[in-house]
Design a protein around this motif. Structure first.
Motif, short mmCIF file in Angstrom:
data_model
loop_
_atom_site.label_atom_id
_atom_site.label_comp_id
_atom_site.label_asym_id
_atom_site.label_seq_id
_atom_site.Cartn_x
_atom_site.Cartn_y
_atom_site.Cartn_z
N PRO A 1 -10.33 8.76 -8.69
CA PRO A 1 -8.99 8.97 -9.19
C PRO A 1 -8.58 10.07 -10.12
CG PRO A 1 -10.10 6.78 -9.08
CD PRO A 1 -11.11 7.78 -8.65
N GLN B 1 -5.50 12.33 -9.64
CA GLN B 1 -4.09 12.27 -10.61
C GLN B 1 -3.92 13.67 -11.41
OE1 GLN B 1 -4.28 9.22 -13.83
NE2 GLN B 1 -2.70 8.28 -12.74
N LEU C 1 -0.23 15.26 -11.13
CA LEU C 1 0.55 15.50 -12.42
C LEU C 1 0.76 16.88 -12.46
CD1 LEU C 1 -0.92 13.18 -15.11
CD2 LEU C 1 1.48 13.38 -14.71
N THR D 1 -1.81 -4.08 -3.91
CA THR D 1 -2.45 -3.78 -4.98
C THR D 1 -2.94 -2.15 -4.80
OG1 THR D 1 -3.17 -5.86 -5.57
CG2 THR D 1 -4.51 -4.10 -6.54
N ALA E 1 0.02 0.41 -4.72
CA ALA E 1 0.40 0.71 -6.08
C ALA E 1 -0.63 1.52 -7.03
CB ALA E 1 0.64 -0.62 -6.82
N LYS E 2 -1.84 1.52 -6.64
CA LYS E 2 -2.86 2.33 -7.17
C LYS E 2 -2.58 3.77 -6.84
CE LYS E 2 -7.01 0.78 -7.59
NZ LYS E 2 -7.69 0.76 -8.98
N ASN F 1 0.32 5.65 -8.05
CA ASN F 1 0.13 5.88 -9.51
C ASN F 1 -0.77 7.19 -9.65
OD1 ASN F 1 1.90 3.84 -10.59
ND2 ASN F 1 0.44 2.55 -10.85
N LEU F 2 -1.72 7.29 -8.42
CA LEU F 2 -2.43 8.36 -8.60
C LEU F 2 -2.10 9.48 -7.77
CD1 LEU F 2 -5.99 6.25 -7.57
CD2 LEU F 2 -5.26 7.55 -9.86
N LEU G 1 1.33 10.22 -7.10
CA LEU G 1 2.57 10.24 -7.70
C LEU G 1 3.54 10.97 -6.54
CD1 LEU G 1 1.59 11.91 -11.19
CD2 LEU G 1 1.95 9.43 -10.56
N PHE H 1 9.44 1.85 -7.59
CA PHE H 1 8.67 3.01 -7.61
C PHE H 1 9.35 4.12 -7.24
CE2 PHE H 1 4.97 0.27 -7.32
CZ PHE H 1 3.79 1.02 -8.04
N PRO H 2 9.23 5.52 -7.84
CA PRO H 2 9.95 6.75 -7.57
C PRO H 2 9.43 7.36 -6.21
CG PRO H 2 8.57 7.24 -9.17
CD PRO H 2 8.36 5.75 -9.17
#
Lengths: 283, 283
Positions: A7, A11, A15, A130, A133-134, A137-138, A140, A166-167
């Motif tokens: 992860p 990420q 990012l 779940t 969502a993870k 977030n990883l 993006l 969530f965007p």
């Protein structure tokens, strides 16, 4: 093409690309990729600067008696297809790096996830929301592409994205079928030649249901479902469910229902297949 | 300073700033700001290029018999403090734009949220994690600052961030007290002058517990809690809970416990106050 196993690696990659102003499209998969998945990657490729494909057989979306352990895997072939379809990165983690031993947080959609597969596979959609969502977030992503074969999953994910802000724009990709009509699925690999031939009945009964429902509307549902079940059983299928629900709410259709989701889950041998079609009953 | 009233406005602002490479720090509050909140804004100011303060009395974290309707509000004063402490934006939505009428998705932490306030306020932390997940997806912060007065909330949020891989660093800010020792809280506004004087007992018993627990270790807990409860009741407090738990797991302390969270919730009149202290029992 980059391959990330943790992860943190994914990420950091996401990012730095976001900060540089690049857009990202995510294609979440459980691997053992087929032409259906490839079509998702193609769509993602058209949407964003970068395409990330995740390959993760997510243990928490499988029930205790389900096929987690025998779910088919072929990472080399998957990576080859991802490269050919222009993915920029593959994220292929082991479960141990995705879930801490004391993980205790879940994302749960509590309405659209209840009927159909949600009723037959308790906890399945909680596992899906779940992990998605993870993954959001990883990776993006600005876009995430989901196939319409998992019609209920698509609705549940769209609802989660709306409710949790969530965007991410969810892109629905058409269901891809074999020439026979059989919906593509990694689980088709479980079928014997005979079972595969029999399973063609699923797309046939869905095709036949469409004109009957367009002509007869919501009142025709019980009779149409009866015919579908009868034909499926005649072909040797063991029915898990065959249902027609309001395609927006997944509630029992009523006079206001504009479009129906006709969805089914049927076993051939030990293999559970799903398929569906959307029918506009009011135009 | 920008003031946003809708999720879409905030998310557009956050996205464009992220894409431009700027870092964001979020300070989530329920408004009626005091020096404790201001210290959070000051910490946020040091961390990131942009500071966003959210002001939202989140209905879903209040129980049906709690103080949602009378929770104190003063937006003009809040906005003034945010400006003075250098916030770049305030997000102050109405509940109607934060939650769709058919919202059906929750984020739930299922372990650290169970004891203490979680046991006394069922659903409270599910409301907190759900709204914080939404705020993270809207404000896209690199940092989010939470006060240590809500010690359990801080643990629950950190766990959520870890489990769901939010790309956010949680910054814990020290608890701020009045000169008397009373922990700052927007709910102190409910207290009469007499109640406020009596409530000073909470910080006194926590202060007295520290040396007793450092000296006596985990074995001393029952006796120390008895003394605390006795002193609080003598001062006219009605005890909701007074507990000492393992500060990492919020489980019953054992021989391996290195640090304790001594936490309490006590009513003075109709006002429920919380306070806590951390005690290192092994050094």
């Amino acid at each position: 093409m980059e391959i990330f196993r943790t992860p943190a690696e994914l990420q950091a990659y996401a990012l730095s690309n976001k900060r540089a102003g690049r857009t990202i499209a995510l294609v979440p998969t459980m691997g053992y990729l087929h032409a259906g998945h490839c079509s998702l990657i193609d769509i993602a490729r058209q949407k964003a600067d970068l395409v990330i494909v995740s390959i993760f057989v997510n243990p928490i979306q499988f029930g205790p008696s389900e096929d987690l352990d025998k779910y088919p895997r072929d990472f080399e072939h998957d990576a080859k297809l991802c490269t050919e379809h222009g993915a920029d990165a593959v994220f292929a983690p082991e479960p141990g790096v995705m879930y801490a031993p004391d993980a205790s947080t879940v994302v749960e959609e509590q309405k659209l996830s209840r009927p159909l597969c949600g009723a037959r596979r308790p906890g399945h959609f909680r596992g899906v929301t779940t992990v998605v969502a993870k993954l959001f977030n990883l990776a993006l992503p600005d876009y995430a592409v989901f196939g319409m074969k998992d019609a209920q999953q698509l609705l549940v994910i769209r609802r989660m994205v709306r409710d949790l802000n969530f965007p991410v724009e969810i892109v629905a990709a058409p269901l891809i079928r074999e020439h026979s009509g059989l919906a593509l699925s990694s689980r088709n690999a479980y079928l014997t030649a005979d079972e595969k031939e029999r399973a063609v009945i699923l797309s046939r009964v869905l095709d036949a249901a469409r004109p009957a429902l367009i002509a007869g509307g919501v009142e025709a549902i019980p009779a149409v479902l009866e015919v579908m079940k009868h034909e499926i059983e005649k072909a040797g299928g063991r029915i898990d469910y065959v249902e027609a629900l309001d395609a927006s709410t997944l509630e029992t259709p009523n006079a206001k229902t504009a479009d129906l989701l006709v969805a089914l889950a049927v076993y051939f041998g030990n293999t559970r297949l799903i398929d569906n079609t959307l029918v506009w009953v009011k135009q």
